[in-house]
Design an enzyme around this catalytic site. Structure first.
Site, PDB file in Angstrom:
ATOM      1  CD  GLU A  34      -2.619   1.576   0.167  1.00 57.06           C
ATOM      2  OE1 GLU A  34      -2.167   2.389  -0.672  1.00 57.06           O
ATOM      3  OE2 GLU A  34      -3.716   0.995   0.052  1.00 57.06           O
ATOM      4  CD  GLU A  37       0.280  11.977   3.744  1.00 60.49           C
ATOM      5  OE1 GLU A  37       0.489  12.700   4.734  1.00 60.49           O
ATOM      6  OE2 GLU A  37      -0.016  12.428   2.613  1.00 60.49           O
ATOM      7  N   GLY A 183     -25.269  10.480  -9.407  1.00 62.68           N
ATOM      8  CA  GLY A 183     -25.123   9.224  -8.698  1.00 62.68           C
ATOM      9  C   GLY A 183     -25.311   9.384  -7.204  1.00 62.68           C
ATOM     10  N   GLY A 271     -18.485  10.762 -10.428  1.00 55.00           N
ATOM     11  CA  GLY A 271     -18.029   9.378 -10.433  1.00 55.00           C
ATOM     12  C   GLY A 271     -16.524   9.218 -10.273  1.00 55.00           C
ATOM     13  NE  ARG A 272     -13.229   6.944  -5.949  1.00 51.64           N
ATOM     14  CZ  ARG A 272     -12.437   7.843  -5.357  1.00 51.64           C
ATOM     15  NH1 ARG A 272     -12.934   9.010  -4.955  1.00 51.64           N
ATOM     16  NH2 ARG A 272     -11.175   7.577  -5.145  1.00 51.64           N
ATOM     17  CG  HIS A 450     -49.499  -4.685  13.693  1.00 56.64           C
ATOM     18  ND1 HIS A 450     -49.475  -3.969  12.519  1.00 56.64           N
ATOM     19  CD2 HIS A 450     -50.465  -4.128  14.476  1.00 56.64           C
ATOM     20  CE1 HIS A 450     -50.401  -3.020  12.580  1.00 56.64           C
ATOM     21  NE2 HIS A 450     -51.023  -3.102  13.761  1.00 56.64           N
TER      22      HIS A 450
END
Length: 488
Positions: A34, A37, A183, A271-272, A450
């Site tokens: 990964e 940061e 979206g 969006g991405r 209920h």
């Protein structure tokens, strides 16, 4: 000599963490690489968790403003935007700390570096200090996530705009805001800011909001947003963007007419895109389909030992789907690397579900009505309104409805849509039933307390079950004498 792993996972978000955890549990020597940061991934740091924290604040503020309908009076209050943001950041930090602990103390090796492929079995690593190294693995899982899509107009970069990352670092409310997109991110933030008193207009290129949902569901949300004062401009194409002093201007065309919108800020929520940059995928030989790598049902790419998962593959950009994809990819990569046979675990998108946390909430599961019509698939469809439901009336949340889709022969449940109160929770009862291929009659016969919101699901189920029973009865009836063929 570079380290050799059985499985190396690139990306430490929801999909990557699931893949690394799964591969390590199967006995594979696993690394998770990964380079960001901060550890935690999109959902925790800039997606699901911060947005829901903000929405909860605006939801409660909106509820306080409506208490008079319950015979209550509230003292004058006001929203404190810095305090709202501070609470969100505190919660995100706590969630991120938990994930960081899981990543650093897992049964896999965490490597903080950016990875780029040299060939299908080797990546070059660059750590935060610029040091270079290499890593080899028998199999890889790429879960590098996604990035904010580039702005539709180059001028937007010149005049400045917010996106789903930078919006979380604002300290003052703007007086006016233009939201670009239709979206989940766009509609959730539009309602959040509008409820805090911001003049919000939402501009969508398509003819309606939330294109992955049926139009009857999104129509209810559009009406609700307009009732709250949000200006909706659908089927709108951007022409230009400019700045005049403190004001930002957008020119757009809608149904042949030119409009100019002016606001203090612009929020790009369009969006991405899968984060392919920097990975050098051609060196690995991975085939790309448009904007994302091609994967099969085993989450395997075009290269036999390379798998991918999560937003990086762009199939369903939803966290629980990313986790499932990561688990499938991690298990299959481990099996391959350990010599335990070909990949066998598959993704099943039959139970795909999506939720939008506006008010009213929206939820969908399985087949949509519009997709069924496009494929000419026969269906039984039944709806029931919250305005006719006792608990919804007691709560004062009567906007919307639930609907069920079933195949006509047995009445097996194939799809569901909910727009209304607690849709995000109600949909999960249906997920459990769908997983066992339950019928509408199965749902109708389940006892429900209920008064509760969940009992509303039984009413469309009863209607479908009756229609199935009538159809089955008609199929078993002997032919009418009036229609018997004549005997010569």
């Amino acid at each position: 000599m570079e380290p050799i792993f059985d499985v190396a996972v690139i990306g430490g978000g929801s999909a990557g963490f699931a893949a690394a955890r799964t591969a390590a549990a199967l006995g594979a020597r696993t690394a998770l690489v990964e380079g960001a940061e901060r550890l935690g991934g999109l959902c925790i740091l800039a997606g699901c968790m911060p947005t829901k924290a903000l929405l909860e604040a605006s939801r409660r503020w909106h509820a306080i403003r409506e208490v008079d309908q319950f015979g209550l009076q509230a003292q004058p209050i006001r929203p404190d935007f810095p305090a709202i943001m501070a609470r969100m950041h505190r919660l995100v930090s706590e969630f991120a700390a938990d994930r960081q602990k899981e990543l650093t103390q897992g049964d896999f090796q965490l490597i903080r570096a950016h990875a780029s492929f040299l060939d299908p079995n080797q990546v070059a690593l660059a750590d935060p200090d610029g040091r270079k190294s290499f890593l080899r693995a028998r199999a890889f899982v790429i879960a590098a996530g996604s990035r904010v899509s580039h702005p539709p107009l180059p001028e937007l970069s010149e005049i400045g705009f917010w996106d789903s990352n930078t919006v979380l670092h604002q300290t003052q409310l703007p007086k006016s805001l233009i939201v670009l997109g239709g979206g989940p991110v766009a509609v959730e933030y539009a309602q959040f800011f509008a409820r805090l008193g911001v003049d919000v207009r939402l501009v969508q290129r398509g003819p309606r909001l939330l294109k992955r949902f049926d139009s009857d569901l999104t129509g209810v949300l559009e009406e609700a947003l307009r009732d709250e004062g949000i200006g909706l401009l659908t089927s709108a194409s951007l022409v230009s963007a400019s700045r005049s002093g403190e004001e930002k201007r957008l020119r757009l065309v809608q149904h042949g007419a030119v409009h100019e919108l002016v606001a203090e800020e612009i929020f790009l929520a369009a969006g991405r895109t899968p984060a392919l940059e920097g990975l050098h995928l051609p060196a690995a030989g991975i085939e790309i389909d448009g904007r994302a790598p091609l994967v099969d049902c085993h989450m395997r790419t075009s290269v036999p030992n390379l798998f991918a998962a999560g937003d990086f593959v762009g199939i369903e950009e939803i966290v629980h789907i990313a986790v499932l994809q990561g688990e499938v990819a991690g298990e299959n990569a481990a099996r391959l690397a350990l010599g335990r046979g070909a990949p066998s675990r598959q993704m099943d998108y039959r139970l795909t579900m999506e939720v939008v946390f506006t008010e009213p909430e929206l939820a969908r599961l399985g087949l949509t009505e519009e997709r069924a019509h496009q494929s000419s698939q026969p269906l039984l469809v039944a709806r029931y309104r919250f305005a006719d439901h006792g608990k919804a009336l007691l709560r004062g949340t009567t906007r919307g409805f639930v609907k069920l889709l079933a195949e006509p022969e047995r009445g097996e449940l194939l799809g569901a849509g909910i727009v209304g109160p607690e849709a995000s929770e109600l949909i999960h009862e249906l997920v459990a039933l769908f997983s066992f291929h339950a019928t509408a009659e199965d749902l109708a016969q389940l006892p429900h307390y209920h008064p509760t919101l969940s009992e509303i699901l039984t009413y469309p189920a009863e209607e479908i079950a009756r229609n199935v029973a009538v159809s089955q009865h008609q199929r078993t009836l002997p032919p009418s004498p009036h229609h018997r063929p004549s005997i010569p």
